[in-house]
Design an enzyme around this catalytic site. Structure first.
Site, PDB file in Angstrom:
ATOM      1  N   THR A  33      76.086 -75.183  36.599  1.00 40.39           N
ATOM      2  CA  THR A  33      76.486 -76.259  35.700  1.00 40.39           C
ATOM      3  C   THR A  33      77.977 -76.500  35.844  1.00 40.39           C
ATOM      4  O   THR A  33      78.751 -75.545  35.966  1.00 40.39           O
ATOM      5  CB  THR A  33      76.125 -75.922  34.235  1.00 40.39           C
ATOM      6  OG1 THR A  33      76.543 -76.992  33.384  1.00 40.39           O
ATOM      7  CG2 THR A  33      76.790 -74.639  33.772  1.00 40.39           C
ATOM      8  N   HIS A  61      71.804 -59.052  30.799  1.00 38.69           N
ATOM      9  CA  HIS A  61      72.231 -57.675  31.039  1.00 38.69           C
ATOM     10  C   HIS A  61      71.055 -56.708  31.113  1.00 38.69           C
ATOM     11  O   HIS A  61      71.214 -55.543  31.493  1.00 38.69           O
ATOM     12  CB  HIS A  61      73.180 -57.240  29.911  1.00 38.69           C
ATOM     13  CG  HIS A  61      74.146 -56.175  30.318  1.00 38.69           C
ATOM     14  ND1 HIS A  61      74.112 -55.546  31.542  1.00 38.69           N
ATOM     15  CD2 HIS A  61      75.195 -55.614  29.641  1.00 38.69           C
ATOM     16  CE1 HIS A  61      75.080 -54.664  31.612  1.00 38.69           C
ATOM     17  NE2 HIS A  61      75.755 -54.681  30.475  1.00 38.69           N
TER      18      HIS A  61
END
Length: 422
Positions: free
Chosen positions: A331, A383
């Site tokens: 993006t 994560h």
């Protein structure tokens, strides 16, 4: 013959869509394959196409409607016919422009402007600067008004809305108008609702973190400036920034395959291909068209495909196949002036790369301070499957390949080291 026109299905799991607007009016004569309406689902905007030519009769108005329901009917016996003369006359009368007699021109060649006592300036307020310009261009108020050609319904509505925001509490001209506090309420579109749900899911489901780095864009800017004309003449598209970042991301994903992975239940799925999502802002909301098999694409192929998909997305003509899937997303908030941001994951993907604006900044180069074009880049990642070490290494690989684009030819390795066999 009467032909029923039904609401098309945007996908297997969608049973209801929103008919956002009709592009024709009830009783219009339409041509075959003409776009007559637009429908919007949670995934895409699709046109409704007239299957035959003829006179159209609208069955439903804009709003929510079931898939496969009849929305209009076309009487093919009217195919090739023109609208009724009465309708044409009405259209002409509605578009008729009232002409006001122009003020006389004096013998000196200057326009004799109406005074404040004249009727026209009782209704039209002219600023001092506008009056000076009209004198300079030898124009009068009527010239300006006639130059508008016509007053449309949109113009009338705009003036009405403006006047509604102010309520004059007295006839005294010196009293300031009272500002009316108001608010507007519109229904959220199906697409924006779906995007909202996905963003909330990404925030609530993933263990999302973001790491940052900065990239010196000097070499990329130099290459674009030097080869832009030749590239555009040969391939018909501009050499943009996105192709450099797509190619750099492809090589970095190859070096860090977990960044191209996603969680499915208790499994980690790592595809052998790279389907690169490119976030595009459209009037309908954020869309992410996908470059299929980006690992096989050249710079020109990347630029052409991004242009094609972005154009279709902004025009509301993109298909579900062009939006579905994707293993990694880029993006670019820099086109809106963003300096730094933490992009949200495009769930169920596990990582997204955020680009930002390029700003000349003082940096240390070989012990000296130099002004370089710097871009901050961000990698948001899940994560649960991507460790901090891998995310930082991924961004470092993006940085070194953008700062040294020659490395893109050798899988991110140094060309000299490849040459001498190290």
């Amino acid at each position: 013959m009467i032909v029923d026109v039904r609401i098309p299905s945007p996908g297997e799991s969608i049973s209801e869509v929103e008919l956002t607007r009709w592009l024709v009016s009830d009783g219009d004569i339409v041509e075959k394959d003409q776009e007559i309406a637009e429908v919007e689902s949670e995934k895409a905007t699709l046109p409704i196409i007239a299957p035959e030519a003829g006179k159209i009769a609208l069955v439903v108005s804009a709003g929510m409607i079931k898939v496969n329901e009849v929305c209009c009917r076309i009487d093919t016996s009217f195919a090739g016919k023109s609208p009724k003369p009465m309708e044409t006359a009405n259209s002409a009368s509605q578009s008729k422009v009232e002409v006001v007699e122009k003020p006389k021109v004096t013998t000196e060649g200057k326009t004799d402007f109406p005074t404040h006592e004249d009727k026209i300036t009782d209704k039209v307020k002219v600023t001092p600067l506008a009056r000076e310009l009209m004198h300079e261009y030898n124009m009068n108020i009527d010239d300006v008004l006639n130059g508008l050609r016509r007053i449309t319904a949109g113009d009338v509505q705009m003036v009405k809305d403006t006047l509604n925001n102010f309520v004059v509490t007295s006839d005294k001209r010196n009293e300031a108008p009272t500002l009316v506090r108001s608010e507007e309420r519109i229904r959220m579109s199906q697409l924006r609702k779906k995007v909202s749900e996905r963003l909330v899911t990404a925030k609530n489901t993933t263990a999302m973190l973001t790491t940052f780095n900065e990239v010196d864009m000097s070499r990329v800017q130099e290459i674009r400036a030097r080869y832009q004309t030749d590239f555009q003449q040969k391939f018909g598209v501009k050499l943009g920034l996105m192709s450099f970042f797509v190619r750099a991301a492809v090589e970095a994903l190859r070096l860090h395959p977990m960044t191209n992975s996603m969680i499915d239940g208790e499994d980690i799925v790592t595809p052998s291909y790279i389907d690169m999502g490119i976030a595009v802002q459209t009037p309908k909301g954020l869309m992410v068209p996908v470059l299929r098999n980006a690992q096989t694409m050249s710079f020109a192929e990347i630029e052409k495909e991004i242009l094609r998909l972005a154009t279709k997305a902004r025009e509301g003509r993109i298909t579900l196949d062009e939006l579905n899937g994707g293993t990694f997303t880029i993006t670019n908030g820099g086109i809106f002036g963003s300096m730094l941001s933490t992009p949200i994951l495009n769930y169920p993907q596990s990582a997204i790369l955020g680009m930002h604006n390029i700003v000349d900044r003082p940096v240390a180069v070989n012990g000296k301070v130099e002004i370089r074009p710097i871009m901050y880049v961000a990698l948001s990642y899940d994560h649960r499957i991507i460790d901090g070490k891998d995310s930082a290494a991924f961004l470092m690989d993006i940085k070194r390949m953008i700062e040294n684009p020659e490395k893109l030819l050798f899988g991110g390795d140094d060309p000299i080291m490849k040459l001498i066999g190290l």
